[in-house]
Structures are given as structure tokens and as C-alpha cells.
Design a protein around this motif. Sequence first.
Motif, PDB file in Angstrom:
ATOM      1  N   ARG A  61      47.905  26.706  44.588  1.00 48.86           N
ATOM      2  CA  ARG A  61      48.060  25.397  43.380  1.00 48.86           C
ATOM      3  C   ARG A  61      47.016  24.205  43.735  1.00 48.86           C
ATOM      4  N   ASP A  62      46.416  24.351  44.851  1.00 46.77           N
ATOM      5  CA  ASP A  62      45.229  23.308  45.128  1.00 46.77           C
ATOM      6  C   ASP A  62      43.832  23.760  44.647  1.00 46.77           C
ATOM      7  N   GLU A  63      43.777  23.072  43.405  1.00 45.89           N
ATOM      8  CA  GLU A  63      42.456  23.559  42.537  1.00 45.89           C
ATOM      9  C   GLU A  63      41.315  23.064  43.336  1.00 45.89           C
ATOM     10  N   ALA A  64      41.318  21.876  43.916  1.00 45.51           N
ATOM     11  CA  ALA A  64      39.941  21.471  44.630  1.00 45.51           C
ATOM     12  C   ALA A  64      39.721  22.381  45.752  1.00 45.51           C
ATOM     13  N   ALA A  65      40.776  22.911  46.586  1.00 43.21           N
ATOM     14  CA  ALA A  65      40.388  23.709  47.665  1.00 43.21           C
ATOM     15  C   ALA A  65      40.026  25.016  47.282  1.00 43.21           C
ATOM     16  N   LEU A  66      40.619  25.561  46.007  1.00 38.63           N
ATOM     17  CA  LEU A  66      40.277  26.951  45.544  1.00 38.63           C
ATOM     18  C   LEU A  66      38.547  26.592  45.061  1.00 38.63           C
ATOM     19  N   ARG A  67      38.425  25.726  44.369  1.00 38.58           N
ATOM     20  CA  ARG A  67      36.854  25.385  44.145  1.00 38.58           C
ATOM     21  C   ARG A  67      36.099  25.389  45.106  1.00 38.58           C
ATOM     22  N   LEU A  69      36.457  26.939  47.958  1.00 40.59           N
ATOM     23  CA  LEU A  69      36.266  28.330  48.476  1.00 40.59           C
ATOM     24  C   LEU A  69      35.349  29.146  47.818  1.00 40.59           C
ATOM     25  N   PHE A  70      35.208  28.868  46.475  1.00 43.47           N
ATOM     26  CA  PHE A  70      34.525  29.858  45.594  1.00 43.47           C
ATOM     27  C   PHE A  70      33.046  29.210  45.578  1.00 43.47           C
ATOM     28  N   THR A  71      32.898  28.011  45.966  1.00 42.69           N
ATOM     29  CA  THR A  71      31.632  27.262  46.250  1.00 42.69           C
ATOM     30  C   THR A  71      30.843  27.836  47.433  1.00 42.69           C
ATOM     31  N   ASP A  72      31.708  28.002  48.566  1.00 41.79           N
ATOM     32  CA  ASP A  72      31.293  28.173  49.839  1.00 41.79           C
ATOM     33  C   ASP A  72      31.194  29.925  49.867  1.00 41.79           C
ATOM     34  N   TYR A  73      31.831  30.482  49.257  1.00 41.53           N
ATOM     35  CA  TYR A  73      31.733  31.951  49.582  1.00 41.53           C
ATOM     36  C   TYR A  73      31.295  32.934  48.167  1.00 41.53           C
ATOM     37  N   ASN A  74      30.500  33.884  48.200  1.00 45.79           N
ATOM     38  CA  ASN A  74      30.086  34.580  46.941  1.00 45.79           C
ATOM     39  C   ASN A  74      31.353  35.717  46.917  1.00 45.79           C
ATOM     40  N   ILE A  75      32.261  35.359  46.256  1.00 46.56           N
ATOM     41  CA  ILE A  75      33.747  36.311  45.939  1.00 46.56           C
ATOM     42  C   ILE A  75      33.434  37.175  44.656  1.00 46.56           C
ATOM     43  N   SER A  76      33.524  38.470  44.790  1.00 47.79           N
ATOM     44  CA  SER A  76      33.411  39.298  43.913  1.00 47.79           C
ATOM     45  C   SER A  76      34.339  39.667  43.012  1.00 47.79           C
ATOM     46  N   ALA A  77      35.589  39.803  43.866  1.00 46.92           N
ATOM     47  CA  ALA A  77      36.972  40.111  43.054  1.00 46.92           C
ATOM     48  C   ALA A  77      38.142  39.479  43.835  1.00 46.92           C
ATOM     49  N   VAL A  78      39.340  39.374  43.260  1.00 50.84           N
ATOM     50  CA  VAL A  78      40.453  38.909  44.069  1.00 50.84           C
ATOM     51  C   VAL A  78      41.474  39.938  43.901  1.00 50.84           C
ATOM     52  N   VAL A  79      42.139  39.990  45.160  1.00 50.71           N
ATOM     53  CA  VAL A  79      43.432  40.609  45.219  1.00 50.71           C
ATOM     54  C   VAL A  79      44.461  39.537  45.320  1.00 50.71           C
ATOM     55  N   LEU A 106      47.972  30.580  37.365  1.00 48.75           N
ATOM     56  CA  LEU A 106      47.137  29.906  36.353  1.00 48.75           C
ATOM     57  C   LEU A 106      45.943  29.098  37.061  1.00 48.75           C
ATOM     58  N   THR A 107      46.391  28.409  38.214  1.00 49.29           N
ATOM     59  CA  THR A 107      45.412  27.572  38.848  1.00 49.29           C
ATOM     60  C   THR A 107      44.078  28.649  39.414  1.00 49.29           C
ATOM     61  N   LEU A 108      44.796  29.671  39.877  1.00 48.72           N
ATOM     62  CA  LEU A 108      43.779  30.524  40.700  1.00 48.72           C
ATOM     63  C   LEU A 108      42.869  31.364  39.443  1.00 48.72           C
ATOM     64  N   CYS A 109      43.368  31.526  38.223  1.00 53.28           N
ATOM     65  CA  CYS A 109      42.701  32.065  37.045  1.00 53.28           C
ATOM     66  C   CYS A 109      41.734  31.269  36.438  1.00 53.28           C
ATOM     67  N   ARG A 110      41.999  30.046  36.311  1.00 52.37           N
ATOM     68  CA  ARG A 110      41.137  29.072  35.804  1.00 52.37           C
ATOM     69  C   ARG A 110      39.732  28.900  36.710  1.00 52.37           C
ATOM     70  N   VAL A 111      40.234  28.840  38.026  1.00 53.98           N
ATOM     71  CA  VAL A 111      38.743  28.632  38.834  1.00 53.98           C
ATOM     72  C   VAL A 111      38.148  29.978  38.921  1.00 53.98           C
ATOM     73  N   MET A 112      38.639  31.084  38.845  1.00 56.40           N
ATOM     74  CA  MET A 112      38.112  32.299  38.770  1.00 56.40           C
ATOM     75  C   MET A 112      36.951  32.436  37.564  1.00 56.40           C
TER      76      MET A 112
END
Length: 339
Positions: A61-67, A69-79, A106-112
Amino acid sequence: MSYVLLTGGAGYIGSHTALELLTAGFNVLSFDNFSNSSDEALGRVQQLTAKPLISIKGDIRDEAALRQLFTDYNISAVVHFAGLKAVGESTQLPLHYYDNNVTGTLTLCRVMREFGVKKLVFSSSATVYGDAKQVPIPETAPRSATNPYGQSKLMIEHMLEDLLRAEPDWGICTLRYFNPVGAHESGQIGEDPNGIPNNLMPFIAQVAVGKRDKLSVFGNDYPTPDGTGVRDYIHVVDLARGHVKALQYLAKHSGIEAINLGTGTGYSVLDMVNTFSRVNQVAVPYQIAPRRPGDIASCYAQPAKAAKLLGWQAEKTLDDMVRDSWRWQSTNPNGYNAN
């Protein structure tokens, strides 16, 4: 280097899936708030596989933390495992469940979407079938929910279907689990519930190891062979391998698919108790108690779609399930806490 992000990766199913993904050659990144899990599980996964795994503490639920995470790592897929899952608790804390499960997704999908990551395996549940009118249950069965937990999973399914209609380039597998049980055959990782277990197998194992006096069997007057409730129990390792197959499928496909993960065979509560006692040579005292509100008589999967689409089917037997559950529980009587 690209990573598969596991939200709730330190949990029961998440940790077993992390192990299977590492074994299959994926790089794994876990993001978990540890509200009902332990980082020790991921440490043991690394020991078992002799492969590195990145574990980061955080809340979906922490959108800033997720953002970040996606900035720091090259994420190709999410489980996406992260979610609260106790049916009874959900009836007492419905807003908490909707906030965590629905708002979190919802937050996860928005950041993805912001980072262009559009491959998602979602951890759904057979609870979306409600009190199914036919068994075995196919993916086309009508959906409904009888509690806030099930409703949260159903709301997420609808949300993902709407997302796919709006943005057809996503690839989404919605995996509807039946009843995961068992543990890795090493006995090093397994189910470690907080407090009183909500599920049958860890309760049986805790009675067998002496942590609890006896098992309550809720209802023996259902229209089933021995009067007790019938469910589709699936070994957690088989379930974890289903997620590997789903990711491999999504690498080549877009669209959305709902897929049952179950064995297609129903076992009663007393089948489970008696098999556990026989295989492990340990007594499991039990008493018959009144039915619980909302429990249904029989629920098991029609798993043909998983075989056709993913090339997956459950391989482990009921004997395997109870043997591995007992190995985990007897080796780790206090779970991941110091024994």
C-alpha cells in the motif's frame, strides 16, 4: 539482470514459490511486510538452493516504497501473494481486508503500469466460487463470495479483468488455489501460522506434536461419504510449481486467464486425520463439533485447464502431503521461532 518480484514472498506459498523459481533459474526479489511471515523462511530458501535472493521489507500500500523498488531493480514480472487471508478475521475486520487486499493490489498495478511491467500472476482463491452448485468446479462456474476475504479476491479479479479490457497488452494469470497443505521435503520451510491455525493441516500437525489437545471436526452430518467436509488439498510444492509454469506461459502470451490449481480429488476431514495418523504413526485426538457458519459440504477443482494451458498437474499424493507436513512440524515445533 531482471527479477521476478514476489509480493508477500516470505509467506507460506511465497517462500515455496521463491525456491521453485530460483531452482528454475529465475532471479527473485521478495517484498513483504512480515505481518504473517518470517524472513527466516527466505534465508532457508537461499540455503536450500545455494542461490542469492533479495528480500526487502515493505507494504504494497506504500506507493512511494513500491516506486523506489521498481526504480532500483529491473523487474520483468510480478507474482502477487501479499494479502490477508483468514476468513473468520475478515468478517470482524472487513475494512482492514479491503484496504490491504484491494487497495494494495490497486497500488501495485498502478506502479507496474507506470514502469511498463505488465506480466502478473495473481494469487486468487477457490473462495471466489462461493457455495458452488457443481463439483468438480470448472473455471467457468458462477462466482460469488460468502465473506469479506473471498469478496476481496473477487473484487481484485474483476479489477484485473477490467484492466485487461482497457489495456490488452497486459498478460495476467489469476490462479485460483484450492487447499494448499504440506511443506518442502527438506522440512526446512513450511506453514507457520500466527496464533491458532485457520487451516486444517497445521492444526492436525500441532495436535500431533502436542501443542494442542485435540482437533475439533466441525460437522459430521454433511452429505459426504463420512459426513465431514470434503476439500481439494494440494501439496504446496505442486502449487509453487504452478506459478513457475504460469510465468513461463506469460512470457509468450498476453490476455487474462483464470486457472484452477487443485488435484481434482476431494478428501474429507477424517480422510486427512486418518491418513496423517497412518503415515506418520502418531495419534491425532479429535472431537466432533457443530458446523461452522458458512462452511460448505464439498469443494474440489476441475484442473483440466491448467494441464492444457500450462502443462501443469499436481503430482504429489495425500501421503506425501501428510508426511511432509509432519516432517516440517516435528522438526520445527515452534515454526521459524527458536525451537
